[in-house]
Scaffold this motif. Structure first.
Motif, short mmCIF file in Angstrom:
data_model
loop_
_atom_site.label_atom_id
_atom_site.label_comp_id
_atom_site.label_asym_id
_atom_site.label_seq_id
_atom_site.Cartn_x
_atom_site.Cartn_y
_atom_site.Cartn_z
N HIS A 198 0.83 -1.22 0.00
CA HIS A 198 0.00 0.00 0.00
C HIS A 198 0.86 1.26 0.00
CE1 HIS A 198 -3.59 2.36 0.61
NE2 HIS A 198 -3.03 2.96 1.66
N THR A 199 1.97 1.24 0.71
CA THR A 199 2.87 2.39 0.74
C THR A 199 3.44 2.67 -0.65
OG1 THR A 199 3.47 1.92 3.02
CG2 THR A 199 4.95 3.35 1.78
N MET A 200 3.82 1.63 -1.35
CA MET A 200 4.35 1.82 -2.71
C MET A 200 3.27 2.37 -3.63
SD MET A 200 7.03 -1.31 -3.40
CE MET A 200 6.07 -2.65 -2.72
N LYS A 201 2.02 1.95 -3.41
CA LYS A 201 0.93 2.52 -4.20
C LYS A 201 0.78 4.01 -3.95
CE LYS A 201 -3.10 0.68 -4.14
NZ LYS A 201 -4.32 0.02 -3.61
N LEU A 202 0.92 4.42 -2.68
CA LEU A 202 0.75 5.83 -2.32
C LEU A 202 1.82 6.73 -2.94
CD1 LEU A 202 -0.26 5.57 1.46
CD2 LEU A 202 -1.73 6.03 -0.51
N GLY A 204 3.11 6.28 -5.80
CA GLY A 204 2.94 6.31 -7.25
C GLY A 204 3.56 5.17 -8.02
N ALA A 205 3.99 4.11 -7.33
CA ALA A 205 4.57 2.97 -8.03
C ALA A 205 3.49 2.24 -8.83
CB ALA A 205 5.22 2.01 -7.04
N SER A 206 3.86 1.78 -10.01
CA SER A 206 2.90 1.05 -10.84
C SER A 206 2.70 -0.36 -10.29
CB SER A 206 3.42 0.97 -12.28
OG SER A 206 4.60 0.19 -12.34
N TRP A 207 1.59 -0.99 -10.70
CA TRP A 207 1.31 -2.34 -10.23
C TRP A 207 2.39 -3.32 -10.70
CZ3 TRP A 207 -4.45 -4.13 -9.96
CH2 TRP A 207 -5.17 -3.22 -9.15
N GLY A 208 2.86 -3.14 -11.90
CA GLY A 208 3.91 -4.01 -12.41
C GLY A 208 5.19 -3.89 -11.60
N LYS A 281 -4.66 -9.08 -5.22
CA LYS A 281 -5.70 -8.95 -4.22
C LYS A 281 -5.42 -7.78 -3.27
CE LYS A 281 -7.70 -11.34 -0.24
NZ LYS A 281 -7.68 -12.56 0.60
N PHE A 282 -4.17 -7.67 -2.81
CA PHE A 282 -3.81 -6.57 -1.89
C PHE A 282 -3.68 -5.24 -2.62
CE2 PHE A 282 -2.04 -10.28 0.49
CZ PHE A 282 -2.89 -10.19 1.58
N LEU A 283 -3.35 -5.28 -3.91
CA LEU A 283 -3.27 -4.03 -4.67
C LEU A 283 -4.65 -3.39 -4.83
CD1 LEU A 283 -0.71 -4.96 -7.49
CD2 LEU A 283 -0.41 -3.20 -5.73
N ARG A 284 -5.68 -4.20 -4.87
CA ARG A 284 -7.04 -3.67 -5.06
C ARG A 284 -7.63 -3.12 -3.76
NH1 ARG A 284 -7.53 -8.68 -7.86
NH2 ARG A 284 -7.37 -8.40 -10.11
N MET A 285 -7.04 -3.47 -2.63
CA MET A 285 -7.61 -3.07 -1.34
C MET A 285 -7.26 -1.62 -0.98
SD MET A 285 -7.10 -6.39 1.12
CE MET A 285 -8.01 -7.89 0.84
N THR A 286 -8.18 -0.99 -0.29
CA THR A 286 -7.92 0.33 0.28
C THR A 286 -7.23 0.17 1.64
OG1 THR A 286 -10.08 0.40 1.37
CG2 THR A 286 -9.95 1.25 -0.90
N ALA A 287 -6.78 1.28 2.19
CA ALA A 287 -6.10 1.26 3.49
C ALA A 287 -7.03 0.69 4.57
CB ALA A 287 -5.62 2.64 3.88
N GLY A 288 -8.32 1.08 4.55
CA GLY A 288 -9.26 0.58 5.55
C GLY A 288 -9.46 -0.92 5.46
#
Length: 293
Positions: A198-202, A204-208, A281-288
């Protein structure tokens, strides 16, 4: 932060080791099933090719003519090999087996010249045997009788087909079970790093980019587990070679290579696929949602 990384490093290392061990155990089971299926197929061919068809020749057939007939039979597409046994050779073999010479009290040699033939595996079934026997019996001047164990042939084919079917069903079930076990192990190993994802998503890291290290780890685990599984299976086969001479005719080098390739392929595909599914699965989840699981 540095102390936290030092504290989590052994934990993650232990997770990788646990995942590798569990994957290895599953791959050993898959390898055993693949090895059993291939061995059963080879055993089926081996048994079929060692079923003997005995062609009995007439009393008036000279030895040279019987040998010529044997040579012609060797060239037939259904014949694996054919051996000519003269009347004299049959008498010698039976004398050695019984410990006495039957011709001494009968006054004549009671045996006839025969041709013992082994068939190609594809022809060792009841229908083909009847067709071959009928074809040989057309030559009534040379061939007096064609003998083979039809019941044994049917029984062998039936049992081997049933065994192959059972092993194939077991293989399919084992694939589903192995996927479930490896999938749960992979999920648990990625679960502990869900907040890193989740931190990497925040930032701006791409899913790949996020998936890449997890897939590399899965690839390494799959290769290591496959290597360990191949070592265990290889040691088992070597022990079988040592304590059961002749088994190499059924469990040969091609069977071992195919089994090793299947174990490697399953190890890579299952671990990579499970890692892909778990990370997504975890990439699709929000922080909550991450705090609720």
């Amino acid at each position: 932060m540095g102390q936290k990384r030092k504290a989590t490093a052994p934990y993650r290392g232990m997770q990788v080791v646990t995942l590798c061990i569990s994957t290895t155990m599953v791959l050993i089971l898959i390898g055993l099933v693949v090895l059993s299926v291939l061995t059963t197929r080879n055993l089926s061919n081996y048994v079929r090719e060692h079923l003997t068809v005995t062609v009995m020749l007439g009393d008036s057939v000279p030895a040279k003519e019987g040998q010529q007939l044997c040579a012609r039979l060797r060239q037939m597409p259904y014949a694996k090999d054919a051996t000519y046994i003269s009347k004299e050779q049959a008498l010698r073999e039976q004398t050695e087996a019984m410990g006495s010479d039957p011709s001494e009290f009968l006054g004549v040699n009671p045996f006839v010249a025969t041709i013992e033939m082994h068939l190609q595996a594809d022809y060792a079934n009841a229908d083909s045997l009847r067709m071959i026997a009928a074809q040989l019996m057309k030559n009534k001047r040379q061939v007096s009788e064609v003998a083979y164990q039809e019941d044994l042939t049917d029984r062998v084919n039936h049992n081997l087909h049933r065994m192959t079917l059972v092993l194939l069903v077991l293989a399919v079930l084992l694939i589903f079970v192995s996927y479930s076990l490896i999938s749960n192990s992979v999920r648990l190993s990625i679960y502990s790093r869900r907040f890193d994802i989740h931190t990497m998503k925040l930032v701006g890291a791409s899913w790949g980019f996020i998936r890449r290290p997890f897939l590399k780890q899965a690839c390494g685990v799959g290769l290591m587990a496959a290597l360990l599984a191949c070592i265990v299976l290889g040691a088992a086969v070597l022990a079988l070679y040592r304590y059961q001479p002749g088994v190499e005719q059924v469990v040969g080098v091609p069977v071992l290579l195919i089994t090793a390739a299947a174990v490697l392929l399953f190890g890579l595909i299952i671990t990579l696929f499970c890692s892909w599914i778990a990370v997504n699965k975890f990439l699709r989840m929000t922080a909550g949602e991450l705090y609720k699981i």
